[in-house]
Write a protein that holds these residues in place. Sequence first.
Motif, mmCIF file in Angstrom:
data_model
loop_
_atom_site.group_PDB
_atom_site.id
_atom_site.type_symbol
_atom_site.label_atom_id
_atom_site.label_comp_id
_atom_site.label_asym_id
_atom_site.label_seq_id
_atom_site.Cartn_x
_atom_site.Cartn_y
_atom_site.Cartn_z
ATOM 1 N N VAL A 264 41.033 41.009 31.350
ATOM 2 C CA VAL A 264 42.214 41.502 30.656
ATOM 3 C C VAL A 264 43.172 40.347 30.393
ATOM 4 N N LYS A 265 43.362 39.532 31.392
ATOM 5 C CA LYS A 265 44.268 38.389 31.231
ATOM 6 C C LYS A 265 43.702 37.406 30.210
ATOM 7 N N LEU A 266 42.418 37.200 30.252
ATOM 8 C CA LEU A 266 41.795 36.290 29.299
ATOM 9 C C LEU A 266 42.031 36.757 27.874
ATOM 10 N N SER A 267 41.876 38.049 27.678
ATOM 11 C CA SER A 267 42.038 38.551 26.318
ATOM 12 C C SER A 267 43.479 38.430 25.865
ATOM 13 N N MET A 268 44.360 38.136 26.805
ATOM 14 C CA MET A 268 45.754 37.926 26.422
ATOM 15 C C MET A 268 46.130 36.455 26.545
ATOM 16 N N GLY A 269 45.111 35.630 26.614
ATOM 17 C CA GLY A 269 45.361 34.194 26.573
ATOM 18 C C GLY A 269 45.785 33.606 27.888
ATOM 19 N N ILE A 270 45.597 34.278 28.970
ATOM 20 C CA ILE A 270 45.990 33.733 30.266
ATOM 21 C C ILE A 270 44.728 33.428 31.050
ATOM 22 N N LEU A 271 44.579 32.160 31.386
ATOM 23 C CA LEU A 271 43.347 31.745 32.033
ATOM 24 C C LEU A 271 43.553 31.623 33.532
ATOM 25 N N PRO A 272 42.556 32.014 34.289
ATOM 26 C CA PRO A 272 42.659 31.881 35.738
ATOM 27 C C PRO A 272 42.380 30.443 36.176
ATOM 28 N N THR A 273 42.912 30.106 37.310
ATOM 29 C CA THR A 273 42.587 28.783 37.839
ATOM 30 C C THR A 273 41.186 28.813 38.425
ATOM 31 N N LYS A 274 40.649 27.622 38.481
ATOM 32 C CA LYS A 274 39.285 27.554 39.004
ATOM 33 C C LYS A 274 39.235 27.992 40.465
ATOM 34 N N SER A 275 40.296 27.687 41.181
ATOM 35 C CA SER A 275 40.298 28.028 42.606
ATOM 36 C C SER A 275 40.299 29.524 42.820
ATOM 37 N N LEU A 276 40.985 30.189 41.924
ATOM 38 C CA LEU A 276 40.990 31.652 42.063
ATOM 39 C C LEU A 276 39.568 32.190 41.953
ATOM 40 N N LEU A 277 38.868 31.694 40.932
ATOM 41 C CA LEU A 277 37.493 32.163 40.759
ATOM 42 C C LEU A 277 36.648 31.806 41.964
ATOM 43 N N GLU A 278 36.904 30.629 42.491
ATOM 44 C CA GLU A 278 36.101 30.212 43.639
ATOM 45 C C GLU A 278 36.440 31.027 44.874
ATOM 46 N N ASN A 279 37.729 31.264 45.064
ATOM 47 C CA ASN A 279 38.146 31.964 46.266
ATOM 48 C C ASN A 279 37.571 33.369 46.335
ATOM 49 N N ASP A 401 54.010 25.168 14.790
ATOM 50 C CA ASP A 401 53.231 26.028 15.688
ATOM 51 C C ASP A 401 52.096 26.728 14.962
ATOM 52 N N PRO A 402 51.177 25.923 14.456
ATOM 53 C CA PRO A 402 50.093 26.520 13.663
ATOM 54 C C PRO A 402 49.162 27.377 14.518
ATOM 55 N N PHE A 403 49.099 27.144 15.803
ATOM 56 C CA PHE A 403 48.182 27.921 16.658
ATOM 57 C C PHE A 403 48.977 28.583 17.769
ATOM 58 N N PRO A 404 49.632 29.655 17.430
ATOM 59 C CA PRO A 404 50.505 30.266 18.429
ATOM 60 C C PRO A 404 49.725 30.748 19.645
ATOM 61 N N ARG A 405 50.346 30.586 20.781
ATOM 62 C CA ARG A 405 49.717 31.077 22.003
ATOM 63 C C ARG A 405 49.920 32.572 22.122
ATOM 64 N N LEU A 406 48.991 33.165 22.789
ATOM 65 C CA LEU A 406 49.102 34.614 22.936
ATOM 66 C C LEU A 406 50.174 34.963 23.958
ATOM 67 N N ASN A 407 50.178 34.185 25.055
ATOM 68 C CA ASN A 407 51.192 34.372 26.075
ATOM 69 C C ASN A 407 51.364 35.814 26.516
ATOM 70 N N GLY A 408 50.261 36.382 26.857
ATOM 71 C CA GLY A 408 50.359 37.731 27.426
ATOM 72 C C GLY A 408 50.367 38.833 26.403
ATOM 73 N N LYS A 409 50.254 38.439 25.138
ATOM 74 C CA LYS A 409 50.153 39.504 24.147
ATOM 75 C C LYS A 409 48.692 39.596 23.719
ATOM 76 N N PRO A 410 48.237 40.742 23.507
ATOM 77 C CA PRO A 410 46.835 40.887 23.119
ATOM 78 C C PRO A 410 46.604 40.398 21.705
ATOM 79 N N VAL A 411 45.383 39.977 21.457
ATOM 80 C CA VAL A 411 45.026 39.577 20.108
ATOM 81 C C VAL A 411 45.151 40.786 19.205
ATOM 82 N N GLY A 412 45.737 40.513 18.055
ATOM 83 C CA GLY A 412 45.836 41.633 17.116
ATOM 84 C C GLY A 412 46.709 41.227 15.969
ATOM 85 N N SER A 413 46.857 42.088 15.101
ATOM 86 C CA SER A 413 47.621 41.745 13.919
ATOM 87 C C SER A 413 49.102 42.005 14.167
#
Lengths: 413, 1002
Positions: A264-279, A401-413
């Motif tokens: 869910v976070k990924l689809s909103m442009g928020i990436l987890p840290t590697k440590s989180l995945l590892e933990n 800002d040609p490539f706006p970040r999603l910053n917690g907003k879902p992809v969409g129009s």
Amino acid sequence: MAYLSMGEAHRRITEYLNRFSDSVASQDGASLKSLLALSSNSPNLLALADSLNVFQDANRLIRQSDRYSQFGEILVNFFRALQCCRLGNLFDAYQAFEKSANAFTQEFRSWDSAWALEALYVVAYEIRIIAERADRELASNGKSPEKLKGAGSFLMKVFGVLAGKGPKRVGALYVTCQLFKIYFKLGTVHLCRSVIRSIETARIFDFEEFPKRDRVTYMYYTGRLEVFNENFPAADQKLSYALMHCNPQREANIRMILKYLIPVKLSMGILPTKSLLENYNLFEYENVVQALKRGDPRLLRHALQEHEDRFLRSGVYLVLEKLELQVYQRLVKKIYFIQRQKDPNKAHQIKLEVIVKALQWLEVDMDIDEVECIMAILINKSLVKGYFAHKSKVAVVSKQDPFPRLNGKPVGS
Amino acid sequence: MNQASNTETLVPGQPSSLENQHIGDGNQSAATTTYLPLTSAPEAITWANHKVDGSSNEMLPNSTYQYNQQVLPPARNVQDGLNVSSVACSSSSFVTSNAPQDYNAYAQYSNSADPYGYANAGYQGYYNNYQQQPNHSYSQPVGAYQNTGAPYQPLSSYQNTGFYAGSTSYSTTYYNPGDYQTAGGYPTSSYSNQTTSWNGGNYGNYVPNQYAQYTTDSSGAYSCSSTNASSLQYQQHCKQWADYYSQTEVSCAPGTEKLSTPASANAGYPVHGSTNYPVPSSQPPPSHTPSWRPESGSSELVSAQPGAVSSGNHDGYWKHGAPNSQVHLTNATQPHFEKPLDLKNSYDSFQDQQKSAGPQGPNLQYPAHLAPQSHQLPSQSVPPVEARRTKLQIPTNPRIASNLSILKTSKDSSTADAAVQPAYVSVSLPKPNEKELSNDTTESVLKPGMFPKSLRGYVERALARCKDEKLMTSCQSVLKEMITKATADGTLYTKDWDVEPLFPLPSADAVNSDNLQVSTPLSSLSKSKRSPSRRSKSRWEPLPVEKPAEAPPPYSNGAAAKYGGWANVSERDKKTLSGNSETKDVSNSRFPLWDQRTVGKISQGPAKKQRVADGSAPDNDGASSDSDKEQSLTAYYSGAMALANSPEEKKKRENRSKRFEKGHGHRGENNHFKPKSAGIGSLYTRRASALVIGKNLENGGCRAVEDIDWDALTIKGTCQEIEKRYLRLTSAPDPSSVRPEEVLEKALNMVQMSQKNYLYKCDQLKSIRQDLTVQRIRNQLTAKVYETHGRLALEVGDLPEYNQCQSQLKTLYAEGIEGCHMEFAAYNLLCAILHSNNKRDLLSLMSRLSDQAKKDVAVNHALAVRAAVTSGNYVKFFRLYKAAPNLNACLMDLYAEKMRYKAVNCMSRSYRPSLPVPYIAQVLGFSTSSGDEVRDKEVDGLEECTEWLKGHGACLITDNNGEMQLDAKASSTTLYMPEPDDAVAHGDANLAVNDFFTRTPS
């Protein structure tokens, strides 16, 4: 097992009966709870089960005394369930336990205060566990497993007992969670809706007053439902709530929550840290995250293929698949950066053939029409600011800002 | 058998016996008339019969008791009195009261037996149709005719019960025909008094009676757990009735009708479990049909054919009946074959049959019927079924033969039909030379090759002692008894016939008395048979049987104790044959039988009947051919069983009791016999067993309906029409309108090749599907049909129909049936992606795809489409659209509009300043190819695209080169989704009939 004398068996049974009636008389929910925990494998209950197998006439004991016979329906069936359980006959155990649970619920309804809520929790939990085990037994015998379904309808009745006003309402969420577990297991998720509605609409009771563990479970399941509906903000909110309130010691629970929260976070442009995945041992997301970081559609496809079964089963496959657009965005962004390094003045004009080349380099086979389509979609979805000129086959991106970040907003129009 | 039937009717026990006698008298009288001309012995018999009649009249009061229970007691009494008076007129008067009427009719008939004049008249009218037979033969038939008339009246009693109401309507049509009326005031009076419904009822009764008789016989022979069987029979009878009627209506076309009837009969039998049962049951109904036809005034030829056919059938069925069958044939065409012995046998058998029928007062009537049948029965004792059949066929008229051949499966039915008529015919036939007969008799008793030489020698020795024909016939009957018994005991080949002492010569008188007695015993037998079929309440048929349940109580105790009832039946037969009159025994036996019957069957019988009829009728149709064989076998066995008892009474009794106890074991024996006699269709036995199981289940009450072996109950269609309109079934399917698998395959091909429009094809396919479902055919053809229909539905965008097919295919594939699994898996995916938009469904579908499926072209295509749709990649979507395998494009077609709209929306927001329309047309799949090779098409696509864009509010401009351009910025705010042109009030344009016609060229 050592030989159990008749007298000893009799003594144990009577002791159990005494404790049962005592706990009811003194309204001691905690001790009553331990008396009903069928699958807890507590030494007392195991000994009781053995005693019942030795002393076959326990029912007479129950009927003999008014003290016990008022709970006769509960106790007789509970003994039977205990015996069957001990003997490995789970189908009969479920049948008996459901009767016992039914009788207990009726009894519970007649008690004014909610002192026995703990015991009711145990009953609700036990019936689900036994139903699951009975279903496994049925399935292995080639019969249709339907006990869990039966447990579901029983719990709906219990929910009805609790859902009204009054002190017992606190227990409703626990039963709801047990119901969620059943429905998710059975794949009849649509049945959750009515329960959710009664929890969320009848707000006589503040949600925060429910026990925390129930709140976390509830939020976890409702969050999952939102993931199915691709309602990412709501899913994010619920799952995050669950994560925030989850007991940090319960790593397994946290991992379960993260399994849905990360996509869910990924689809909103928020990436987890590697440590989180590892933990939390969530390696299946590693390549997905990597692909997003690199702008590598090929890696994303591989990652999805690699864990396709897992993602399909957990239901996040479609969510992850949609990350592709973000990967394209990242790729175009990279091209843009490279161009800007070369010639800042012309950086905002990205030729289509360059993108095609980049994709070819990544071994993604797309022709110019398809790439043009992707660009159009990116622009349309606001992942790229700018426009596309068809005649010259050039994507013109905004200078700001040609490539706006999603910053917690879902992809969409 | 007659006895058994009588007992049933008499339910009260002894009274029943009396009634039986009555019946027997009536029948006998008829029979006697026929016999008299032939030989002196027959005459004596006839006399005896008359006497019996008188006695029977006396007895009637006793019988009244039973009747009272069943119907209105007072009416009964009155009737009885009338009967005693033996005035035909009285009968008419009785008719007025409905319930009583039935009985009255009965009484009248018995009386009528005395007055030959009436009977004769009726016969003549009846036989005129046949023409072929000589005058004297007619006179004899008259007697038979009367008998038949009696049986019909008993039927009315059934009507009272109410089960037959449906059937009545049918009967009226057939029955009404003036043949009976012509017969004389007698028949007419009874009938006229009765309403048309009555007639129908009579029919129904008639058939059931016969059935009952047969069943009883078999039961007697088997002495199996009669209760179940009997009850079943009852129900079956009812069902059969219904079927029969329906068929008869149609029947004007002989072949089809016949088929249907047998089927019904079969159904009934299966329940019994023993093949023997089915045969008799089937026969009676058919026989009725033929007789009716002639009466109705149909062409003479037609009538004659049925008769001939029937005779042939009888022979085949009865096996022993070779002589009988011959007789029948002779009647129809060649007089030579008739034999006195046969006649006697027939008598016995007749009586038995009558008895079986009798349970409800119809017994009397039955006797008449029985008489004809009885002829057949005698033949049964020895000869193999098949041999007889062949014989019969040969003699039969070409027409008959043709019928048989045509029907094949329907043979049974035809035979059954024939059987009824033959009975009549046979009665008339008896003329032939007695001497010849005697010779034949030995043969009839011992068919060549069938029995050990020693046995032949024994028979010859025994017959050599006979000085006159009477003795000869009586000896023959005794011999037959012995042989059948030996066959039944399995001692036929083990016994040392050379050492076996000859039995004492029966006196002619004894023979006569035997005959008389026989009639009564038979009634008891019939009862006993029915009684066995005691079932606990059937779940399916909540309706309680009317009379039977009530009557029994008093007798039940005694009867139950004595299983001898069965034995009695056999004894009776023996008696008649042997000449030893053991009336006492018989009576005793009767009672027991009766009791049993009353207890078990009667109460539950009706319910069972209905139930059986419902379920079994269709089955019967399908299995008619098999059933015929089986029926013949069963008849044979039943006859054998009846005869089986040895002359020694003690032994008989012992055997009886043993049999009774064994019950089920007997069935097993029967089964043994079957295989020998002929290759009986396993199907039949299967059904029978299934039905038995079903009944048992009901009895036990512990097994669910779902546990019944539906395989055994599945019908088998007989319709040969390739084209059939779909009509939603509102009742049990009629096998005659259901197409078997081969025809369905042709039908499918026809639909596939058809140039007609979708509506027609859909209709045809639905009917094919229905026929498949009804016959529970689930194989590759089924999958093919559903696949074909699914594809057709997709082609025209009929999603609801497609979904039906898809869900069926899902289960078919799950059962491992081969088909285009992948193709439809792809459709399924596409449906979930494009039309249901249910993410969870899609996910579960995808997660369930096998590795193999993922390699499939169509499935891969569907998955690619899914990816394109989720990402909104319109370019890819329309490329996939163009490259779609199978009918994937059809499903995508339904989504294309949405996709295009999304795409143009996206374009108008992404592109600046404009976008050439040709490009849009190409990307959005308007033009079929982007190359130059198909210029025209591209132009068409361009125009179509332009139209589409305009229709959706896009702003188009023309640039300097004259090329049409999409003004992206302007369009981004003006695009809209137009209301679909073909919108209909009910929301689904696909359901609009007109739409189909316009869309699919017919």
